[in-house]
Scaffold this active site. Sequence first.
Site, PDB file in Angstrom:
ATOM      1  N   ARG A  77       0.864  -1.191   0.000  1.00 52.65           N
ATOM      2  CA  ARG A  77       0.000   0.000   0.000  1.00 52.65           C
ATOM      3  C   ARG A  77       0.899   1.240   0.000  1.00 52.65           C
ATOM      4  O   ARG A  77       1.513   1.578   1.011  1.00 52.65           O
ATOM      5  CB  ARG A  77      -0.894  -0.029   1.243  1.00 52.65           C
ATOM      6  CG  ARG A  77      -1.825   1.141   1.358  1.00 52.65           C
ATOM      7  CD  ARG A  77      -2.862   1.223   0.275  1.00 52.65           C
ATOM      8  NE  ARG A  77      -3.917   0.238   0.418  1.00 52.65           N
ATOM      9  CZ  ARG A  77      -4.794  -0.043  -0.565  1.00 52.65           C
ATOM     10  NH1 ARG A  77      -4.715   0.568  -1.738  1.00 52.65           N
ATOM     11  NH2 ARG A  77      -5.730  -0.949  -0.377  1.00 52.65           N
ATOM     12  N   ARG A  93       0.460  -6.547  -9.850  1.00 51.43           N
ATOM     13  CA  ARG A  93       0.966  -6.015  -8.578  1.00 51.43           C
ATOM     14  C   ARG A  93       1.226  -7.092  -7.526  1.00 51.43           C
ATOM     15  O   ARG A  93       1.906  -6.842  -6.534  1.00 51.43           O
ATOM     16  CB  ARG A  93       0.064  -4.899  -8.031  1.00 51.43           C
ATOM     17  CG  ARG A  93      -1.352  -5.307  -7.704  1.00 51.43           C
ATOM     18  CD  ARG A  93      -2.143  -4.110  -7.167  1.00 51.43           C
ATOM     19  NE  ARG A  93      -3.538  -4.429  -6.939  1.00 51.43           N
ATOM     20  CZ  ARG A  93      -4.374  -3.671  -6.260  1.00 51.43           C
ATOM     21  NH1 ARG A  93      -3.958  -2.538  -5.723  1.00 51.43           N
ATOM     22  NH2 ARG A  93      -5.631  -4.020  -6.108  1.00 51.43           N
ATOM     23  N   HIS A 119       0.302   3.664 -10.581  1.00 52.88           N
ATOM     24  CA  HIS A 119      -0.615   4.186  -9.556  1.00 52.88           C
ATOM     25  C   HIS A 119       0.189   4.894  -8.455  1.00 52.88           C
ATOM     26  O   HIS A 119       0.277   4.398  -7.318  1.00 52.88           O
ATOM     27  CB  HIS A 119      -1.369   2.960  -9.000  1.00 52.88           C
ATOM     28  CG  HIS A 119      -2.533   3.216  -8.103  1.00 52.88           C
ATOM     29  ND1 HIS A 119      -2.494   4.052  -7.017  1.00 52.88           N
ATOM     30  CD2 HIS A 119      -3.783   2.706  -8.117  1.00 52.88           C
ATOM     31  CE1 HIS A 119      -3.662   4.037  -6.399  1.00 52.88           C
ATOM     32  NE2 HIS A 119      -4.460   3.224  -7.062  1.00 52.88           N
ATOM     33  N   ASP A 166     -12.359  10.751  -6.780  1.00 53.23           N
ATOM     34  CA  ASP A 166     -12.013   9.556  -7.569  1.00 53.23           C
ATOM     35  C   ASP A 166     -12.456   9.797  -9.013  1.00 53.23           C
ATOM     36  O   ASP A 166     -13.593   9.510  -9.379  1.00 53.23           O
ATOM     37  CB  ASP A 166     -12.723   8.329  -6.955  1.00 53.23           C
ATOM     38  CG  ASP A 166     -12.125   7.004  -7.424  1.00 53.23           C
ATOM     39  OD1 ASP A 166     -11.342   7.006  -8.398  1.00 53.23           O
ATOM     40  OD2 ASP A 166     -12.447   5.962  -6.813  1.00 53.23           O
ATOM     41  N   GLU A 222      -2.358   9.009 -11.149  1.00 51.04           N
ATOM     42  CA  GLU A 222      -1.999   7.766 -11.822  1.00 51.04           C
ATOM     43  C   GLU A 222      -1.866   7.988 -13.326  1.00 51.04           C
ATOM     44  O   GLU A 222      -2.808   8.451 -13.973  1.00 51.04           O
ATOM     45  CB  GLU A 222      -3.066   6.712 -11.519  1.00 51.04           C
ATOM     46  CG  GLU A 222      -3.348   6.593 -10.031  1.00 51.04           C
ATOM     47  CD  GLU A 222      -4.543   5.701  -9.721  1.00 51.04           C
ATOM     48  OE1 GLU A 222      -4.740   4.708 -10.433  1.00 51.04           O
ATOM     49  OE2 GLU A 222      -5.276   6.009  -8.779  1.00 51.04           O
TER      50      GLU A 222
END
Length: 279
Positions: free
Chosen positions: A59, A83, A153, A196, A253
């Site tokens: 994270r 990932r 990201h 977002d 991102e």
Amino acid sequence: MITIKKLSNGFEYLEILNDSATAKIALQGAHIFEYKRKTQDELFWLSEISDFELGKAIRGGVPICWPSFGMNNPELPQHGFARTSLFECTSCEEIDANTTEVQLRLTHSEESLKLWNYKFALVLKVTISDKLTMELKTTNLDEKEFKLTQALHSYFKLSDISNAVVKGLENKPCFNALTNETNIQNGEITFNQEFDKVFQKVDSELILQDREKTISINNEGSSSVVVWNPWIDKCKRMSAMKDDAYKEFVCIESANAFEDFIVLKSKQEHTLKATISLV
Ligand code: BG6
């Protein structure tokens, strides 16, 4: 200097030191989780409670979302499988005292073919100098074409989210993932609630302004950018994130997401490149 380090649970990462900067890159996910110019603070936010464990995404830093951004391909896990996949370090080169170049590679496996039935090579080339360059190259090694969405990201570390201003997305069309509406971005972006959005038709430099630093982001091979901050309620629900961590970062991102998807025919390749510098 390039060193391979291993945690007691077997989790491996590369540590890179040169005269300009230091960086740490996990083999799982080719995940950059630290980059720091000699006299400066960390560029990326890294959750203090993040797991460094095989099978769990770190994270913070720069997770690679591939071959699907978010749930763009609903048959794949959120943000794809790169990932949490183990990359191989295929090259490490000290170009000069200030510049180190590292390449990490992932190819299809029995496991990946079960999730996504295509043969591929995915290579992340990272250049660590007074700026950070990430080049994510996908090659279609299959006979059939595939569709790809992806993102680098980046979680940028902030003095406080209330000081952050994102410039360069004014007047761009954007999809608001919280309301499912598409509209045009009105002015520079500041944060006072959950955010977002996926911006399209992005063709120039982005600037992230914090209280004492200015970060420049230049993307190539991409015309979409995702800006995200979970704010109070979502932050509490997020894995590997402390309740008030939303104050400490914003994600910007570099992407090929939603309508900015890529189709690769057999043997074709595509590179998504992001160059990040402190100005
Ligand atoms: C962002 C999305 O790219 O990633 C957000 O826009 C999402 O909606 C965030 O919450 C984090 O995703 P994850 O899978 O790492 O928790």
